[in-house]
Design a protein around this motif. Sequence first.
Motif, short mmCIF file in Angstrom:
data_model
loop_
_atom_site.label_atom_id
_atom_site.label_comp_id
_atom_site.label_asym_id
_atom_site.label_seq_id
_atom_site.Cartn_x
_atom_site.Cartn_y
_atom_site.Cartn_z
N UNK A 84 2.50 18.44 -6.71
CA UNK A 84 3.88 18.40 -6.19
C UNK A 84 4.76 17.40 -6.93
N UNK A 85 4.23 16.23 -7.28
CA UNK A 85 5.12 15.13 -7.67
C UNK A 85 5.02 14.71 -9.14
N UNK A 86 3.98 15.13 -9.86
CA UNK A 86 3.87 14.75 -11.27
C UNK A 86 4.99 15.41 -12.08
N UNK A 87 5.66 14.60 -12.87
CA UNK A 87 6.77 15.10 -13.67
C UNK A 87 8.08 15.12 -12.91
N UNK A 88 7.98 14.89 -11.62
CA UNK A 88 9.18 14.84 -10.78
C UNK A 88 9.44 13.39 -10.35
N UNK A 89 8.63 12.91 -9.41
CA UNK A 89 8.81 11.54 -8.93
C UNK A 89 8.16 10.51 -9.84
N UNK A 149 1.98 8.75 -16.83
CA UNK A 149 1.36 7.42 -16.78
C UNK A 149 1.33 6.86 -15.36
N UNK A 150 1.83 7.65 -14.41
CA UNK A 150 1.86 7.20 -13.02
C UNK A 150 3.05 6.33 -12.69
N UNK A 151 3.98 6.22 -13.63
CA UNK A 151 5.14 5.36 -13.43
C UNK A 151 6.26 6.11 -12.69
N UNK A 152 6.71 5.54 -11.60
CA UNK A 152 7.83 6.14 -10.86
C UNK A 152 9.06 6.16 -11.75
N UNK A 153 9.76 7.27 -11.74
CA UNK A 153 10.96 7.38 -12.57
C UNK A 153 12.12 7.89 -11.72
N UNK A 177 0.83 -1.20 0.00
CA UNK A 177 0.00 0.00 0.00
C UNK A 177 0.86 1.25 0.00
N UNK A 178 1.98 1.19 0.71
CA UNK A 178 2.90 2.33 0.74
C UNK A 178 3.42 2.64 -0.66
N UNK A 179 3.90 1.62 -1.37
CA UNK A 179 4.45 1.83 -2.72
C UNK A 179 3.36 2.30 -3.69
N UNK A 180 2.16 1.75 -3.54
CA UNK A 180 1.08 2.08 -4.47
C UNK A 180 0.59 3.51 -4.31
N UNK A 206 4.65 16.97 5.13
CA UNK A 206 4.50 17.02 3.67
C UNK A 206 3.54 15.92 3.20
N UNK A 207 2.76 16.24 2.21
CA UNK A 207 1.84 15.27 1.60
C UNK A 207 2.59 14.48 0.54
N UNK A 208 2.92 13.24 0.86
CA UNK A 208 3.69 12.39 -0.04
C UNK A 208 2.80 11.53 -0.94
N UNK A 209 1.52 11.70 -0.85
CA UNK A 209 0.60 10.86 -1.62
C UNK A 209 0.78 11.09 -3.11
N UNK A 210 0.70 10.02 -3.88
CA UNK A 210 0.87 10.13 -5.33
C UNK A 210 -0.30 10.87 -5.98
#
Length: 365
Positions: free
Chosen positions: A315-320, A324-328, A265-268, A306-310
């Motif tokens: 905050x995190x799109x295009x960065x983390x 497509x939602x794929x971690x990079x 659940x953490x990774x997802x 900080x809100x780390x939720x995907x």
Amino acid sequence: MDAAFSYSFSAIRGVQANKEYYVAMCPLRIIPKIFLFDEDEIPPEHRAQRILNKSRIPEITNYIVENNHDYVFSSLTASIDGEIEFISFSEDPSSKDLGQLRISLDSRFLINDGQHRRAAIEEALKVSPEIGSETISVVFYHDEGLTKSQQIFSDLNRHAVNTTSSIGILYDHRDKLSLVTKELVTEIPLLKRYTDRERVSLSKNSPKILALNHIFNTNLKLLGKSKGDQISNDDQKFLFEFWEVLTDSIKEWNQVLNKELSPRELRANFIVGHGVFIEAIGVLGRYLREYHQVDWKKYIHKLSDIDWNRENTESWLGRAFNSNGRIQKTNLTIQLTTNKIKNLLGLPLLENEQTIENKFKQGEM
């Protein structure tokens, strides 16, 4: 064959695919003398798979010289183009494959596997000639005209599987940072329970949070070091303090530790379950150590706010992760993630960080 005009090695004879091959112990001092190295000596049709990466040679050379009491090398594999003769020491069936391998002096030797070791041995002998009487095992194949050497190279490497960087760290008992990283994983409860010591990336169903290489790479970034660099006692003390504060500050990690959240659940759902986050924290930690020596812990504790939720795409799109939602995880995405974390903590960007940030916001990357 005249023994006076031949190389002579004590050897063991074996058979593969109905063809004989030989394993001999060769003194290190003769390795540079008998094996082809200059590409001008190697027929063009055999050069393509034997381009020497010279940047690897100093590292291997230093390994030999700095560990001359406990270095370990695997066998070289070589093809022989020339006359050979194997003379058994005995006709007894139990020892008929032990004997002497004679190779004519005008033979050509071509390394199928181990050319970088061969080059490093040559350099090491210049620094430590006393190792010249030590030996390395060599597997010899008879190959008239060197016509089969490319196939031998291909066959030797076809099923080779490199060990993961995590296993390399786990098994490294010389590198100080590898040792410290393993101590961290042993002594800090969350890391001890939720670090995968073998894999370099975790599957969605892995019961772990981090891979050992993630922690090692983060430590490199925290200290601004390269692999193999020396680290001080102060460096080591900082790493332990940093990881203790960090593991206490990431709420989602502690929810996993308290069984309120599963690693899956953490990774997802959160970027804190991925390598891009932890290595970005390494970049942040180095900055804090340099510019906030007194109050760096305060900023690490603020990570809990900080809100780390995907789902926090602002905050995190295009960065983390990408669209497509794929971690990079690349050097660029690690830096972009660091930039956002610094922004959320109210920390200024350095000049190079601001340049990257400007390009990102202008859609240039």
